[in-house]
Design an enzyme around this catalytic site. Structure first.
Site: not given
Ligand code: NAD
Length: 491
Positions: A285, A386
């Site tokens: 991120c 991103e």
């Molecule tokens: P994502 O949003 O697709 O998924 C994250 C989590 O949310 C997963 O466990 C997923 O199953 C769950 N999820 C998906 N839809 C949902 C819903 N409707 N309700 C509840 N939960 C739901 O993200 P990703 O692809 O797994 O991760 C990548 C993203 O995470 C990038 O945008 C990255 O920048 C961000 N990220 C942020 C940080 C931070 O600390 N700011 C750290 C790591 C990653």
């Protein structure tokens, strides 16, 4: 293969096959399955939540004195350290990060439990200045059942970052790991159980986010959600939270600017910028994905950077020499390739990378070369969106004023980097750039004692730091009457 058996999930302390679909965890370096599990069903969610709520009320965890809960969390840290190599190898298989990186993440998870155990033992409620015949206090209470929803990019560390303060605060926790990386959360639940966290307080419910994550978030017994993931999902969760009047913390996406000034130590800046964007294959991120370099040194700097990027060792995550492993899935690599093509259509010149590497055992994995794009403006989609991969957009800048304007011109505001020997200028830029974290003459360094979070579309709330425990507690003010006389009302 870690196991040929279907792995169980954890429904409030009960290890059993979930009622949902079979999920395969693929090793991104080869595309081969390394574990299979039966994911949670909606019935599992309901049962886990009911039972966790009951465990919160009856297990006595919330009523333990802080030093008693802390000693259990210290044991969690010690067990993680004892099993560190095994955990690091499993995480390498689960998400393909190089072994050196997964070792660091495991160490960070242990450090997080240790830190929150120490913070818990030494945390103080406050006696506030009284303004009447009473003693006034501000104290904190556990919330009950809270949820942790995590992404795939740094599993054990991001799960520990939520689990440790939530348990320290006295809560029960339901963890929903990412679909593609379920293993580390299950390992943490096993270790918590081994350390003496009462059964039922920790559940791990792998499954589809839009079904399982959504049901957890909406459940009335879930009193808080700590979410790390994409901004679109984060906004969806924020809407649900608004309807429930539920606090949330949202750690979301980023498109962080790194600024290299004329007077920067170029050896340090080249190494820092490379590490900032290409470590973790850019699946971070806080990746420093927008690079601004002073025009006077732009050519020299980008030439050095591109030469160094070509030399990065991309390959086998099991090798200690590897600097960049594969991307998480074939689909994610395709999305990165589409972004690079978009960049070219927007006028980018590919300075280096932009292809899949071949040979040396990389043909079946989801590898991609470190990529530097030039010739784009800050407003191009490739510069603004991103990508979450090893793609850097490099741009020259002419004035400090314009630099700040462009660095801040993003929906995201998670992190930023400044490289300069002039501490006054670095201070000025560091204060002017809008970001949750600013690194000056370093990048992507972390300390669990320092709060972390983003502004704008990068999120809400902060994790880590001593105050991190309070995120999982409700604040309560108490007034102790000390007056010998009744309130005047009765006269
Ligand atoms: P994502 O949003 O697709 O998924 C994250 C989590 O949310 C997963 O466990 C997923 O199953 C769950 N999820 C998906 N839809 C949902 C819903 N409707 N309700 C509840 N939960 C739901 O993200 P990703 O692809 O797994 O991760 C990548 C993203 O995470 C990038 O945008 C990255 O920048 C961000 N990220 C942020 C940080 C931070 O600390 N700011 C750290 C790591 C990653």
């Amino acid at each position: 293969m870690i196991s040929n058996e279907l792995l169980p999930i954890n429904v409030a302390g009960e290890w059993r096959l979930g009622g949902g679909d079979v999920y395969e965890s693929l090793y991104p370096a080869t595309g081969e399955p390394i574990a299979r599990l039966k994911a949670a069903s909606l019935a599992d969610v309901e049962e886990a939540i009911e039972r966790a709520h009951h465990a919160f009320k009856t297990s006595g965890w919330a009523q333990k004195l802080p030093h008693e809960r802390a000693s259990v969390l210290h044991r969690v840290a010690a067990l993680i350290r004892e099993q560190a190599e095994d955990l690091a190898q499993k995480q390498r298989l689960d998400n393909g990060k190089p072994i050196n990186e997964t070792r660091a993440l495991v160490a960070s998870a242990a450090g997080t439990f240790q830190f929150f155990a120490a913070a818990l033992e030494t945390l103080e409620d406050t006696i506030t200045p009284s303004r009447g015949p009473f003693v006034t206090m501000s104290v904190h209470e556990p919330m009950g059942l809270v949820a942790a929803i995590t992404p795939w990019n740094s599993p054990i560390a991001s799960e520990a970052q939520k689990l440790a303060p939530a348990l320290a605060a006295g809560n029960a926790v339901v963890v929903k790991p990412a679909e593609v990386t379920p293993l580390m959360a299950l390992e943490l639940a096993r270790i918590c159980e081994e350390a003496g966290v009462p059964l039922g307080l920790v559940s791990v419910l792998p499954g589809k986010g839009s079904v399982i994550g959504d049901a957890i978030t909406k459940h009335p017994l879930v009193k808080r959600v700590s979410f790390t993931g994409g901004t679109t999902t984060g906004k969806h969760i924020a809407h649900i939270a608004a309807d429930k009047m539920m606090p949330v913390s949202l750690e979301l996406g980023g498109k962080s600017p790194t600024m290299v000034l004329e007077d920067a130590d170029l050896d340090h800046a080249v190494a820092g910028v490379l590490y900032g964007i290409f470590s973790s294959s850019g699946e971070s991120c806080i990746a420093g994905s927008r690079l601004f370099v002073a025009r006077g040194i732009y050519d020299e700097f980008v030439t050095r950077l591109a030469e160094a990027a070509k030399l990065l060792r991309v390959g086998d995550p099991a090798s200690e020499r590897t600097q960049m492993g594969p991307l998480i899935t074939a689909k994610h690599r395709e999305s990165i390739e589409r972004y690079v093509a978009l960049g070219v259509s927007e006028g980018a010149h590919i300075r280096t990378g932009g292809v899949r590497p071949h040979g040396e055992g990389r043909d079946n994995g989801y590898f991609y070369t470190p990529t530097i794009l030039e010739g784009l403006t800050n407003s191009a989609r490739t510069t603004q969106e991103e990508i979450f991969g090893p793609v850097l957009v490099a741009m020259p800048f002419d004035s400090e004023e314009k630099l700040i304007e462009e660095a801040n011109d993003s929906v995201y505001a998670l992190a930023a980097g400044v490289w300069s020997r002039d501490f006054k200028r670095a201070w000025r830029l560091g204060r002017a750039v809008q970001a949750g974290t600013v690194w000056v003459n370093t990048y992507k360094q972390f300390s669990v004692s320092t709060p972390f979070g983003g502004w704008r579309d990068s999120g809400l709330g902060r994790e880590k730091g001593r105050e991190g425990i309070f995120q999982y507690m409700e604040q309560k003010s108490m007034y102790w009457g000390t007056n010998e006389q009744p309130l005047p009302w009765s006269k």
